[in-house]
Scaffold this active site. Structure first.
Site, PDB file in Angstrom:
ATOM      1  N   ASN A  27       0.827  -1.213   0.000  1.00 42.68           N
ATOM      2  CA  ASN A  27       0.000   0.000   0.000  1.00 42.68           C
ATOM      3  C   ASN A  27       0.861   1.264   0.000  1.00 42.68           C
ATOM      4  OD1 ASN A  27      -2.244  -1.637   0.145  1.00 42.68           O
ATOM      5  ND2 ASN A  27      -2.594  -1.289   2.327  1.00 42.68           N
ATOM      6  N   GLY A 212      -5.773  14.438  12.728  1.00 44.98           N
ATOM      7  CA  GLY A 212      -4.596  14.843  11.971  1.00 44.98           C
ATOM      8  C   GLY A 212      -3.329  14.186  12.465  1.00 44.98           C
ATOM      9  N   GLY A 239      -3.499   5.095   7.013  1.00 46.14           N
ATOM     10  CA  GLY A 239      -2.127   5.216   7.500  1.00 46.14           C
ATOM     11  C   GLY A 239      -1.107   4.975   6.410  1.00 46.14           C
ATOM     12  N   ASP A 240      -1.397   4.046   5.510  1.00 53.28           N
ATOM     13  CA  ASP A 240      -0.467   3.763   4.410  1.00 53.28           C
ATOM     14  C   ASP A 240      -0.464   4.900   3.396  1.00 53.28           C
ATOM     15  OD1 ASP A 240       0.088   1.326   5.606  1.00 53.28           O
ATOM     16  OD2 ASP A 240      -1.493   0.291   4.505  1.00 53.28           O
TER      17      ASP A 240
END
Length: 298
Positions: A27, A212, A239-240
Protein backbone atom coordinates in the site's frame (compact mmCIF):
# COMPACT_ATOMS: atom_id res chain seq x y z
CA UNK A 1 -18.41 -4.44 5.99
CA UNK A 2 -20.24 -5.59 9.14
CA UNK A 3 -23.13 -3.93 11.04
CA UNK A 4 -20.99 -4.06 14.19
CA UNK A 5 -18.07 -6.05 15.54
CA UNK A 6 -19.13 -9.20 17.39
CA UNK A 7 -18.58 -9.60 21.11
CA UNK A 8 -16.61 -12.68 22.28
CA UNK A 9 -18.53 -15.83 21.40
CA UNK A 10 -21.13 -13.94 19.34
CA UNK A 11 -21.99 -14.39 15.66
CA UNK A 12 -23.04 -11.33 13.67
CA UNK A 13 -24.67 -11.87 10.28
CA UNK A 14 -25.39 -9.47 7.46
CA UNK A 15 -21.77 -8.80 6.51
CA UNK A 16 -20.66 -7.91 2.98
CA UNK A 17 -17.48 -9.56 1.67
CA UNK A 18 -15.05 -7.85 -0.71
CA UNK A 19 -11.48 -8.68 -1.75
CA UNK A 20 -8.83 -6.00 -2.19
CA UNK A 21 -5.10 -5.88 -2.83
CA UNK A 22 -3.22 -4.64 0.21
CA UNK A 23 -0.46 -5.14 2.75
CA UNK A 24 1.37 -2.26 4.43
CA UNK A 25 4.47 -2.31 2.26
CA UNK A 26 2.47 -2.74 -0.94
CA UNK A 27 0.00 0.00 0.00
CA UNK A 28 2.74 2.46 0.92
CA UNK A 29 4.65 1.76 -2.29
CA UNK A 30 1.48 2.17 -4.35
CA UNK A 31 0.61 5.40 -2.52
CA UNK A 32 4.01 6.97 -3.22
CA UNK A 33 3.98 5.83 -6.85
CA UNK A 34 0.47 7.15 -7.52
CA UNK A 35 1.58 10.53 -6.17
CA UNK A 36 4.45 10.67 -8.66
CA UNK A 37 7.47 9.10 -6.94
CA UNK A 38 9.66 6.49 -8.62
CA UNK A 39 9.05 3.53 -6.31
CA UNK A 40 10.37 -0.01 -5.88
CA UNK A 41 9.27 -2.63 -3.37
CA UNK A 42 11.34 -5.34 -1.69
CA UNK A 43 9.32 -8.27 -0.34
CA UNK A 44 7.94 -11.76 -0.81
CA UNK A 45 4.66 -13.17 -2.08
CA UNK A 46 3.37 -16.72 -2.11
CA UNK A 47 2.96 -18.88 -5.16
CA UNK A 48 -0.80 -18.42 -5.19
CA UNK A 49 -3.45 -16.42 -7.02
CA UNK A 50 -3.37 -13.68 -4.38
CA UNK A 51 0.34 -13.13 -4.93
CA UNK A 52 -0.06 -12.92 -8.69
CA UNK A 53 -2.97 -10.50 -8.31
CA UNK A 54 -0.98 -8.31 -5.93
CA UNK A 55 1.95 -8.09 -8.33
CA UNK A 56 -0.39 -7.18 -11.20
CA UNK A 57 -1.89 -4.47 -9.05
CA UNK A 58 1.49 -3.02 -8.10
CA UNK A 59 2.61 -3.01 -11.74
CA UNK A 60 -0.61 -1.17 -12.65
CA UNK A 61 0.22 1.48 -10.03
CA UNK A 62 3.70 1.92 -11.50
CA UNK A 63 5.69 0.19 -8.74
CA UNK A 64 8.89 -1.64 -9.71
CA UNK A 65 8.42 -5.23 -8.46
CA UNK A 66 11.76 -6.64 -9.64
CA UNK A 67 12.90 -7.08 -6.00
CA UNK A 68 9.85 -9.16 -5.02
CA UNK A 69 10.61 -12.88 -4.52
CA UNK A 70 7.94 -15.55 -4.99
CA UNK A 71 7.95 -18.32 -2.37
CA UNK A 72 6.01 -21.10 -4.01
CA UNK A 73 5.30 -23.20 -0.95
CA UNK A 74 3.81 -20.34 1.09
CA UNK A 75 0.60 -18.36 0.92
CA UNK A 76 0.70 -14.63 0.25
CA UNK A 77 0.27 -12.53 3.38
CA UNK A 78 -3.37 -11.68 4.00
CA UNK A 79 -5.40 -9.48 6.31
CA UNK A 80 -8.93 -10.03 7.54
CA UNK A 81 -10.59 -6.68 8.10
CA UNK A 82 -13.94 -5.90 9.66
CA UNK A 83 -15.24 -2.44 8.80
CA UNK A 84 -18.23 -0.96 10.64
CA UNK A 85 -20.61 1.67 9.17
CA UNK A 86 -18.68 4.50 10.88
CA UNK A 87 -15.61 3.57 8.81
CA UNK A 88 -13.59 2.17 11.71
CA UNK A 89 -11.83 -1.17 11.25
CA UNK A 90 -10.30 -4.07 13.14
CA UNK A 91 -7.56 -6.04 11.41
CA UNK A 92 -6.14 -9.55 11.84
CA UNK A 93 -3.06 -10.39 9.76
CA UNK A 94 -1.85 -13.78 8.54
CA UNK A 95 1.75 -12.89 7.55
CA UNK A 96 2.35 -15.82 5.20
CA UNK A 97 5.19 -15.14 2.77
CA UNK A 98 5.92 -11.75 4.40
CA UNK A 99 7.93 -13.64 7.01
CA UNK A 100 10.09 -15.26 4.31
CA UNK A 101 11.90 -12.00 3.59
CA UNK A 102 15.41 -12.59 4.94
CA UNK A 103 18.42 -10.41 5.64
CA UNK A 104 20.00 -12.17 2.63
CA UNK A 105 17.20 -10.76 0.44
CA UNK A 106 17.91 -7.34 1.90
CA UNK A 107 21.63 -7.72 1.24
CA UNK A 108 20.93 -8.63 -2.38
CA UNK A 109 19.05 -5.34 -2.72
CA UNK A 110 21.79 -3.28 -1.04
CA UNK A 111 22.59 -1.29 -4.19
CA UNK A 112 18.97 -0.21 -4.61
CA UNK A 113 18.73 0.70 -0.91
CA UNK A 114 21.89 2.81 -1.09
CA UNK A 115 20.72 4.56 -4.27
CA UNK A 116 17.26 5.40 -2.93
CA UNK A 117 16.36 8.91 -1.84
CA UNK A 118 14.13 7.56 0.94
CA UNK A 119 13.65 4.02 2.25
CA UNK A 120 10.37 3.18 3.99
CA UNK A 121 10.27 0.19 6.33
CA UNK A 122 7.35 -1.22 8.31
CA UNK A 123 6.96 -4.11 10.70
CA UNK A 124 5.01 -6.75 8.75
CA UNK A 125 8.35 -8.33 7.79
CA UNK A 126 10.90 -10.03 10.09
CA UNK A 127 12.65 -7.72 12.53
CA UNK A 128 16.11 -8.81 11.36
CA UNK A 129 15.20 -7.76 7.81
CA UNK A 130 14.08 -4.35 9.06
CA UNK A 131 17.33 -3.93 11.01
CA UNK A 132 19.48 -4.96 8.04
CA UNK A 133 17.65 -2.55 5.75
CA UNK A 134 18.11 0.29 8.23
CA UNK A 135 21.79 -0.57 8.70
CA UNK A 136 22.52 -0.48 4.96
CA UNK A 137 20.55 2.73 4.49
CA UNK A 138 22.29 4.42 7.41
CA UNK A 139 25.76 3.54 6.12
CA UNK A 140 24.87 5.07 2.75
CA UNK A 141 23.26 8.19 4.20
CA UNK A 142 19.85 7.19 2.83
CA UNK A 143 16.93 8.69 4.75
CA UNK A 144 14.79 6.10 6.56
CA UNK A 145 11.07 6.50 7.24
CA UNK A 146 10.35 3.87 9.89
CA UNK A 147 6.66 3.04 10.31
CA UNK A 148 6.31 1.15 13.59
CA UNK A 149 3.24 -0.81 12.54
CA UNK A 150 2.49 -3.26 13.98
CA UNK A 151 4.42 -2.12 17.09
CA UNK A 152 7.46 -4.04 18.32
CA UNK A 153 10.41 -3.20 20.54
CA UNK A 154 13.30 -2.01 18.41
CA UNK A 155 17.03 -1.90 19.05
CA UNK A 156 18.09 1.65 19.99
CA UNK A 157 20.44 1.78 16.97
CA UNK A 158 17.51 1.08 14.66
CA UNK A 159 15.39 3.78 16.29
CA UNK A 160 18.29 6.22 16.04
CA UNK A 161 18.19 6.12 12.24
CA UNK A 162 14.45 6.83 11.90
CA UNK A 163 13.86 10.19 10.22
CA UNK A 164 11.02 10.23 10.95
CA UNK A 165 9.66 7.50 13.18
CA UNK A 166 6.00 7.30 12.11
CA UNK A 167 3.42 5.69 14.37
CA UNK A 168 -0.15 6.14 15.48
CA UNK A 169 -1.22 7.03 19.01
CA UNK A 170 -1.68 3.37 20.03
CA UNK A 171 1.77 2.41 18.73
CA UNK A 172 3.26 5.45 20.47
CA UNK A 173 1.62 4.38 23.73
CA UNK A 174 3.11 0.90 23.28
CA UNK A 175 6.61 2.27 22.76
CA UNK A 176 6.32 4.66 25.71
CA UNK A 177 4.65 2.07 27.96
CA UNK A 178 1.78 4.47 28.56
CA UNK A 179 -1.96 4.05 28.66
CA UNK A 180 -3.49 5.60 25.56
CA UNK A 181 -5.83 8.45 26.52
CA UNK A 182 -7.15 9.04 23.00
CA UNK A 183 -6.38 11.48 20.22
CA UNK A 184 -8.96 13.98 21.52
CA UNK A 185 -6.50 14.79 24.30
CA UNK A 186 -4.25 16.93 22.12
CA UNK A 187 -1.95 18.03 24.95
CA UNK A 188 -1.25 14.40 25.79
CA UNK A 189 -0.51 13.63 22.14
CA UNK A 190 1.85 16.61 21.82
CA UNK A 191 3.62 15.47 25.00
CA UNK A 192 4.25 12.09 23.40
CA UNK A 193 6.51 13.63 20.76
CA UNK A 194 9.43 14.78 22.98
CA UNK A 195 9.13 11.54 24.95
CA UNK A 196 9.49 9.57 21.70
CA UNK A 197 12.43 11.74 20.61
CA UNK A 198 14.20 10.82 23.84
CA UNK A 199 14.21 7.21 22.59
CA UNK A 200 16.58 8.27 19.81
CA UNK A 201 14.84 8.90 16.46
CA UNK A 202 15.89 11.98 14.51
CA UNK A 203 12.30 13.11 14.02
CA UNK A 204 8.83 11.86 14.99
CA UNK A 205 5.34 11.88 13.48
CA UNK A 206 2.31 10.58 15.42
CA UNK A 207 -0.87 10.13 13.39
CA UNK A 208 -4.17 10.82 15.15
CA UNK A 209 -6.85 9.68 12.73
CA UNK A 210 -9.45 12.39 12.13
CA UNK A 211 -7.50 14.73 14.44
CA UNK A 212 -4.60 14.84 11.97
CA UNK A 213 -1.03 14.42 13.23
CA UNK A 214 1.55 15.82 15.65
CA UNK A 215 5.24 15.95 14.80
CA UNK A 216 8.68 17.38 15.47
CA UNK A 217 11.75 17.56 13.26
CA UNK A 218 13.88 16.95 16.36
CA UNK A 219 14.76 20.64 16.66
CA UNK A 220 11.49 22.57 16.77
CA UNK A 221 8.79 22.08 19.44
CA UNK A 222 5.99 19.60 18.67
CA UNK A 223 3.30 20.92 16.36
CA UNK A 224 -0.21 19.80 15.39
CA UNK A 225 -1.52 19.55 11.82
CA UNK A 226 -5.33 19.16 11.87
CA UNK A 227 -7.14 16.98 9.35
CA UNK A 228 -9.95 18.23 7.09
CA UNK A 229 -13.46 17.15 7.96
CA UNK A 230 -14.61 14.23 5.82
CA UNK A 231 -17.20 11.48 6.01
CA UNK A 232 -15.26 8.31 6.76
CA UNK A 233 -16.25 5.26 4.71
CA UNK A 234 -13.30 2.93 5.38
CA UNK A 235 -10.14 3.78 7.34
CA UNK A 236 -8.25 0.67 6.18
CA UNK A 237 -5.42 2.25 4.16
CA UNK A 238 -5.40 5.75 5.65
CA UNK A 239 -2.13 5.22 7.50
CA UNK A 240 -0.47 3.76 4.41
CA UNK A 241 -1.69 6.67 2.27
CA UNK A 242 -0.18 8.98 4.88
CA UNK A 243 3.20 7.22 4.88
CA UNK A 244 3.39 7.03 1.08
CA UNK A 245 2.56 10.72 0.76
CA UNK A 246 5.06 11.62 3.47
CA UNK A 247 7.82 9.72 1.68
CA UNK A 248 6.90 11.34 -1.65
CA UNK A 249 7.41 14.80 -0.12
CA UNK A 250 10.59 13.94 1.76
CA UNK A 251 12.30 12.44 -1.29
CA UNK A 252 11.53 15.73 -3.06
CA UNK A 253 13.39 17.59 -0.32
CA UNK A 254 10.35 19.20 1.32
CA UNK A 255 10.54 20.10 5.04
CA UNK A 256 8.82 17.79 7.51
CA UNK A 257 5.99 20.21 8.30
CA UNK A 258 5.02 20.50 4.64
CA UNK A 259 5.34 16.73 4.20
CA UNK A 260 3.11 16.00 7.21
CA UNK A 261 0.48 18.47 6.02
CA UNK A 262 0.37 16.84 2.58
CA UNK A 263 0.26 13.37 4.16
CA UNK A 264 -2.69 14.33 6.39
CA UNK A 265 -4.66 15.25 3.27
CA UNK A 266 -3.73 11.95 1.60
CA UNK A 267 -4.94 10.01 4.64
CA UNK A 268 -8.18 12.01 4.69
CA UNK A 269 -8.75 11.24 1.01
CA UNK A 270 -8.25 7.50 1.60
CA UNK A 271 -10.92 7.22 4.32
CA UNK A 272 -13.57 8.51 1.91
CA UNK A 273 -13.12 5.44 -0.33
CA UNK A 274 -13.61 1.72 0.28
CA UNK A 275 -10.75 -0.76 0.11
CA UNK A 276 -7.01 -0.47 0.48
CA UNK A 277 -5.08 0.27 -2.72
CA UNK A 278 -8.31 1.31 -4.44
CA UNK A 279 -8.67 4.18 -1.96
CA UNK A 280 -5.23 5.71 -2.60
CA UNK A 281 -5.18 9.07 -4.42
CA UNK A 282 -3.32 10.09 -7.52
CA UNK A 283 -1.70 13.51 -7.31
CA UNK A 284 -4.39 15.07 -9.52
CA UNK A 285 -7.20 13.48 -7.47
CA UNK A 286 -5.66 14.70 -4.22
CA UNK A 287 -5.24 18.25 -5.50
CA UNK A 288 -8.89 18.29 -6.63
CA UNK A 289 -9.92 16.92 -3.23
CA UNK A 290 -8.00 19.66 -1.43
CA UNK A 291 -9.54 22.28 -3.70
CA UNK A 292 -13.05 20.97 -3.13
CA UNK A 293 -12.60 20.95 0.66
CA UNK A 294 -11.18 24.48 0.59
CA UNK A 295 -14.27 25.65 -1.34
CA UNK A 296 -16.56 23.83 1.07
CA UNK A 297 -14.99 25.03 4.31
CA UNK A 298 -13.13 28.17 3.23
Amino acid sequence: MVPRRPRPGETVTGAELSLHGGGKGANQAAAASLLGSSTSILGCVGGDAFGRALLRSLRKFGVDISLVREVGELRTGSAFITVTPDGENAITVAPGANLALTSRDVGAAATQIRDAGVVVVQMEIPLESVEETVRIADQAGTRVVLNLAPPVDLHPETLRVADPLVLNEHEASFLLRRRNKGSDNLEECLAMVPALLELGPRSVVVTLGHFGAVFSDGVSPPRHIPAPRVRAVDTTAAGDAFVGALAKCLVAGEPLQQAVSFAVWAGAFAVTREGAQESLPTLDALLRFKGDKACTHG
